[in-house]
Design a protein around this motif. Structure first.
Motif: not given
Length: 108
Positions: A1-21
């Motif tokens: 497992m990589n020690e560094k933190l990586k974050v990807l944000v996906s946003v769907d404003l039409d559905c008012a949802r966001a995912r922070v992976a």
């Protein structure tokens, strides 16, 4: 497992949802950076539903407990968000992938 933190944000404003992976190692220190990303995503739209996807990360139990406390309170820590803006967070971790995946399929 990589020690560094990586974050990807996906946003769907039409559905008012966001995912922070998150990927990598989430510690009680690095979770602070994750909070900042969640706060920025939350500021995009009032009433946004945020899903914090931890399935690709190794999360220390104390960091996961902190995230769950934020989910229950609907607020980020005061040092991150002094205004205590409502933040609707759901946590998706490796132990919960089945039930959340089913829920997402039912709502799609």
């Amino acid at each position: 497992m990589n020690e560094k933190l990586k974050v990807l944000v996906s946003v769907d404003l039409d559905c008012a949802r966001a995912r922070v992976a998150a990927q990598g190692h989430v510690t009680v220190r690095s979770v602070q950076a994750l909070y900042v990303v969640v706060k920025r995503a939350n500021s995009l739209m009032r009433g946004l539903t945020l899903e914090v996807d931890m399935t690709g990360a190794w999360v220390e139990p104390d960091a996961l407990a902190q995230l769950r406390a934020c989910s229950r309170s609907h607020h980020l820590p005061a040092r991150i968000d002094p205004h205590q803006t409502e933040c609707r967070i759901s946590i998706l971790n490796a132990g919960e992938t089945g039930s959340i995946a089913q829920e997402l399929l039912l709502t799609a």
